[in-house]
Every structure is written in C-alpha cells, then in structure tokens.
Design a protein around this motif. Structure first.
Motif, PDB file in Angstrom:
ATOM      1  N   TRP A 231      40.072 -76.033  -3.369  1.00 24.84           N
ATOM      2  CA  TRP A 231      40.296 -77.376  -4.920  1.00 24.84           C
ATOM      3  C   TRP A 231      39.227 -77.405  -5.612  1.00 24.84           C
ATOM      4  O   TRP A 231      37.670 -77.596  -5.128  1.00 24.84           O
ATOM      5  CB  TRP A 231      40.364 -78.495  -3.339  1.00 24.84           C
ATOM      6  CG  TRP A 231      40.032 -79.416  -4.806  1.00 24.84           C
ATOM      7  CD1 TRP A 231      41.515 -80.120  -4.818  1.00 24.84           C
ATOM      8  CD2 TRP A 231      39.183 -80.682  -4.585  1.00 24.84           C
ATOM      9  NE1 TRP A 231      41.703 -80.859  -5.581  1.00 24.84           N
ATOM     10  CE2 TRP A 231      39.856 -82.149  -4.881  1.00 24.84           C
ATOM     11  CE3 TRP A 231      37.910 -80.939  -4.417  1.00 24.84           C
ATOM     12  CZ2 TRP A 231      38.925 -82.844  -5.782  1.00 24.84           C
ATOM     13  CZ3 TRP A 231      37.256 -82.108  -4.267  1.00 24.84           C
ATOM     14  CH2 TRP A 231      38.058 -83.254  -5.370  1.00 24.84           C
TER      15      TRP A 231
ATOM     16  N   ASN B 225      44.662 -76.815  -4.420  1.00 25.58           N
ATOM     17  CA  ASN B 225      45.195 -77.466  -3.679  1.00 25.58           C
ATOM     18  C   ASN B 225      45.053 -78.475  -5.049  1.00 25.58           C
ATOM     19  O   ASN B 225      44.460 -80.067  -5.134  1.00 25.58           O
ATOM     20  CB  ASN B 225      44.230 -78.795  -2.975  1.00 25.58           C
ATOM     21  CG  ASN B 225      44.976 -78.455  -1.593  1.00 25.58           C
ATOM     22  OD1 ASN B 225      46.508 -78.307  -1.113  1.00 25.58           O
ATOM     23  ND2 ASN B 225      44.229 -79.277  -0.934  1.00 25.58           N
TER      24      ASN B 225
ATOM     25  N   ASN C 107      46.106 -82.624  -3.299  1.00 23.17           N
ATOM     26  CA  ASN C 107      45.161 -82.305  -3.031  1.00 23.17           C
ATOM     27  C   ASN C 107      46.200 -83.341  -1.517  1.00 23.17           C
ATOM     28  O   ASN C 107      45.249 -84.204  -0.989  1.00 23.17           O
ATOM     29  CB  ASN C 107      44.225 -82.820  -3.158  1.00 23.17           C
ATOM     30  CG  ASN C 107      42.693 -82.565  -2.015  1.00 23.17           C
ATOM     31  OD1 ASN C 107      42.982 -82.341  -1.287  1.00 23.17           O
ATOM     32  ND2 ASN C 107      41.844 -83.442  -2.548  1.00 23.17           N
ATOM     33  N   ASP C 108      46.335 -82.479  -0.616  1.00 17.81           N
ATOM     34  CA  ASP C 108      46.784 -83.110   1.408  1.00 17.81           C
ATOM     35  C   ASP C 108      45.375 -82.516   2.124  1.00 17.81           C
ATOM     36  O   ASP C 108      45.948 -82.737   2.650  1.00 17.81           O
ATOM     37  CB  ASP C 108      47.524 -83.366   1.506  1.00 17.81           C
ATOM     38  CG  ASP C 108      49.283 -83.552   0.315  1.00 17.81           C
ATOM     39  OD1 ASP C 108      48.315 -84.789   0.149  1.00 17.81           O
ATOM     40  OD2 ASP C 108      49.773 -83.260   0.214  1.00 17.81           O
ATOM     41  N   GLY C 109      44.069 -82.071   1.682  1.00 13.36           N
ATOM     42  CA  GLY C 109      43.168 -81.541   2.549  1.00 13.36           C
ATOM     43  C   GLY C 109      43.739 -80.603   3.089  1.00 13.36           C
ATOM     44  O   GLY C 109      44.401 -80.005   2.482  1.00 13.36           O
TER      45      GLY C 109
ATOM     46  N   THR D 166      48.832 -83.463   9.921  1.00 12.19           N
ATOM     47  CA  THR D 166      48.050 -84.169   8.432  1.00 12.19           C
ATOM     48  C   THR D 166      47.043 -85.714   8.757  1.00 12.19           C
ATOM     49  O   THR D 166      46.579 -85.370   7.866  1.00 12.19           O
ATOM     50  CB  THR D 166      48.994 -84.420   7.997  1.00 12.19           C
ATOM     51  OG1 THR D 166      49.943 -84.790   7.870  1.00 12.19           O
ATOM     52  CG2 THR D 166      50.021 -82.864   7.036  1.00 12.19           C
TER      53      THR D 166
ATOM     54  N   PHE E  68      43.786 -84.858   8.217  1.00 12.40           N
ATOM     55  CA  PHE E  68      43.140 -85.473   6.771  1.00 12.40           C
ATOM     56  C   PHE E  68      42.128 -83.110   6.212  1.00 12.40           C
ATOM     57  O   PHE E  68      42.525 -82.853   6.202  1.00 12.40           O
ATOM     58  CB  PHE E  68      42.850 -85.870   5.710  1.00 12.40           C
ATOM     59  CG  PHE E  68      42.499 -85.703   4.631  1.00 12.40           C
ATOM     60  CD1 PHE E  68      43.025 -85.783   4.123  1.00 12.40           C
ATOM     61  CD2 PHE E  68      41.030 -84.931   4.340  1.00 12.40           C
ATOM     62  CE1 PHE E  68      43.082 -85.680   2.141  1.00 12.40           C
ATOM     63  CE2 PHE E  68      40.735 -84.849   2.732  1.00 12.40           C
ATOM     64  CZ  PHE E  68      42.063 -85.262   1.958  1.00 12.40           C
ATOM     65  N   ALA E  69      40.958 -83.700   7.566  1.00  8.80           N
ATOM     66  CA  ALA E  69      40.519 -82.999   7.658  1.00  8.80           C
ATOM     67  C   ALA E  69      39.279 -82.889   8.675  1.00  8.80           C
ATOM     68  O   ALA E  69      39.224 -84.393   8.392  1.00  8.80           O
ATOM     69  CB  ALA E  69      39.275 -82.427   5.884  1.00  8.80           C
TER      70      ALA E  69
ATOM     71  N   THR F 289      32.454 -77.675   0.278  1.00  5.10           N
ATOM     72  CA  THR F 289      33.423 -78.727   0.175  1.00  5.10           C
ATOM     73  C   THR F 289      32.424 -79.708  -0.055  1.00  5.10           C
ATOM     74  O   THR F 289      32.917 -80.881   0.093  1.00  5.10           O
ATOM     75  CB  THR F 289      34.083 -78.933   0.704  1.00  5.10           C
ATOM     76  OG1 THR F 289      34.601 -77.365   0.488  1.00  5.10           O
ATOM     77  CG2 THR F 289      35.506 -79.564   0.149  1.00  5.10           C
TER      78      THR F 289
ATOM     79  N   LYS G 252      31.786 -87.403   6.563  1.00  2.00           N
ATOM     80  CA  LYS G 252      32.208 -85.696   7.448  1.00  2.00           C
ATOM     81  C   LYS G 252      31.583 -86.052   8.998  1.00  2.00           C
ATOM     82  O   LYS G 252      32.916 -86.119   9.894  1.00  2.00           O
ATOM     83  CB  LYS G 252      31.157 -85.165   7.077  1.00  2.00           C
ATOM     84  CG  LYS G 252      31.680 -83.481   7.889  1.00  2.00           C
ATOM     85  CD  LYS G 252      30.656 -82.456   7.379  1.00  2.00           C
ATOM     86  CE  LYS G 252      31.038 -81.056   7.919  1.00  2.00           C
ATOM     87  NZ  LYS G 252      30.663 -79.869   7.691  1.00  2.00           N
TER      88      LYS G 252
END
Length: 329
Positions: free
Chosen positions: A10, A37, A62-64, A186, A189-190, A223, A231
């Motif tokens: 990304w 992404n 951009n779905d992570g 999902t 996400f991340a 990232t 985070k």
C-alpha cells in the motif's frame, strides 16, 4: 509443491525498490506476486517497468492486512503461500528449509523463519523473532523478544521447534488450510490477525513450526510504527479479540484479569507522558465490549480448544520478576 511469495503493498514504492530485488534474486523456486491495496502512488507502474516477471493483483480497496490478503489469495493457485511484508530482505536459500519441512510433515500447516532486525542484523526483530508464544491472558511474546527487549542472535535459536504462533511479517501456510480456516478474520483489520489464525489452526489440530535455518531481515514499523497510538489500539483490542474467540476453559475470568493488567498499562503510559496511548487502550476496550457478542458467537464455532500457554503471565515475569530473556522464563 508449488510456492507463491505474496507481498502486500500500500503506497510502498520506496520499500519495493529497496527490498523486492532480494526477493526476486533468492526466490527462483517461487512465483512472486505483489498484492496492491489500492495504492495511490506509482507502485504498480514501477513493478511493471522494472520487474515484469512479478505478478500483480490489484485489490479494489485498502482493507488492511487481513482483508487485503483474503482478497488477493483468491487469485493465487500455488499450494504453499508465503505472506511477506514489503520491508523484508530475504537471504540465499531461505525457501529450501521451509519447503523441505512442508514436504516431510503433512500435519505442519504454518511455518516461520528466523526474523532478525534489518537495522541491527545481529539482533532479533520485534515481529516474530525466534517464534511466538502466548500467555494465559493473551499477551504474546517470542523467543528472542519479550515486550520491547530484544536478544542478540548468537545462534541460540538455530533450531526447528513447535511454536504457538508465526509472525505475519513472513508467514508460510498451506493454501488448503488457509481456505479451510476461512483465512484471516477481517474484523482485526491489522495486527495480531496472524495469531488468531494460528490459534484456530492449533484448535483444529495442526502444527506450527519455527525453522531457524531460514533467515530474513525485517525493518519493522515501516507501515505503522510502535510509537503510533493506533498500533497500541489495534494490539490491545485484537489480543482481546483473539483470546475471547479461541482460548480454552472459561473466558470471563481471563477478561477480568486483562481489564486489570491493561489498566495498569494505561497508567504506565500516563507516567511516561504518553496520554494518547492510554486513550488508545480505553478505546480498545470499548471496541471489544461493542464486539463481544459477535466474538462469543465466533467462539462457539470451535468446540475443541487446546491448552495454549506455557506461562501464566508474561507481564508478571517481565515487569515484576525482571525476566527479560526467553531462556530465563
């Protein structure tokens, strides 16, 4: 076996320029993909121009990390998948020990190599290090890294062992098992979605291995840096998500202890003059409560839940008993 190395990107042209050359040079056994992404930079044009052999998958949004890989891997036919961060330098013959193990061990579903720090190449890197484990309350730790303490690599983890979770920075998985487990959740996400996936694999009876004879170097935080409150939010929230979904035994006593320990972490951030991180922990818990009903529904989908922890509390071991080295635990 056919293997695919799939790099999620990304707006990472600069990282691709720096790290894609080592992947292309040392991955002759693999088909190489970049899953994009919905970048708005010229990543795609760069790949097409400089690396025409690299296959491109273009996601619409951009779905992570979780959604990005779930979408992209539908277009990958190889039966072994390597999910590789765009900020990783690989080394000569890094794939052979992985392929050999998959070939010899049909019950092994997921593998992680040794992950060292690109900036200090004789130290382990935060994301995965020498293989991941988790404590009773869902806090992850690694051989070679406990919280923010990193060990120097002196060959102490040049072995092959069973681990509990493998790092998403360099994550090998059999495609049929990725599909069987319905990929990443999902809602994460991340961050920590790979721990959730590994936990579900363990609950399904599969083995996860660390192979210390394969080495990669990871920049880490390219990232989203450790100093970013987002985070902190994702890590605290997603560890609660994974714990609630997958832990064996009763869950509410574990959540109660987490409330206390996370509260202490929030106070610690305040004393360190990091109020935005304290706020991130509060937001993480509100998001967890909002999603609790759905998490409990997901929990019901796995009737078999294995014991998952070696240590009761890595927080107590590290912050109270001052055990900062894995071999001292």
């Amino acid at each position: 076996m056919k293997i695919a190395v799939v790099i999620l990107n990304w707006n990472g042209k600069n990282l691709l320029e720096q790290f894609l050359p080592s992947v292309v040079e040392y991955s002759k056994e693999a088909a190489i993909y970049v899953a994009d992404n919905a970048s708005t930079d010229d990543s795609i044009e760069f790949i097409k121009s400089e690396y025409p052999s690299v296959k491109i998958i273009q996601n619409k949004d951009n779905d992570g990390f979780a959604g990005g890989y779930n979408d992209a891997l539908k277009h990958v036919e190889e039966n072994i998948l390597c999910l590789l961060n765009s900020d990783i330098e690989v080394t000569k013959n890094w794939l052979q020990p992985i392929l050999n193990t998959f070939g010899k061990e049909p019950n092994t579903a997921i593998i992680q190599p040794k992950i060292l720090d690109f900036k200090q190449k004789d130290y382990f890197e935060y994301a995965g290090a020498g293989g991941g484990f988790i404590d009773k309350y869902g806090y992850p730790y690694c051989r070679g890294r406990i919280f923010n303490t990193l060990e120097k690599d002196i060959g102490q983890y040049n072995d092959t062992i069973d681990i509990f979770w493998a790092s998403g920075a360099c994550f090998f998985i059999k495609k049929e098992i990725f599909n069987e487990l319905n990929g990443f959740d999902t809602s994460f996400f991340a961050h920590m979605e790979e721990i959730d996936l590994c936990w579900r694999a363990k609950n399904s009876g599969y083995a996860i291995k660390y192979i210390g004879t394969s080495t990669v170097f990871h920049v880490g935080g390219a990232t989203l840096k450790n100093t970013n409150p987002k985070k902190t939010y994702l890590n605290f929230r997603n560890s609660l998500f994974a714990l609630t979904k997958n832990a064996n035994g009763t869950i509410f006593d574990k959540i109660l202890v987490r409330l206390i320990l996370d509260g202490v972490a929030g106070i610690k951030f305040l004393f360190e003059f990091k109020p935005l991180h304290t706020l991130s922990i509060i937001k993480a818990h509100f998001s967890f409560y909002k999603n609790l009903r759905d998490l409990l529904q997901k929990r019901k989908s796995f009737k078999n839940k294995v014991k998952y922890y070696q240590k009761t509390s890595i927080v107590i071991d590290y912050f109270v008993n001052r055990k900062t080295n894995y071999n001292s635990l």
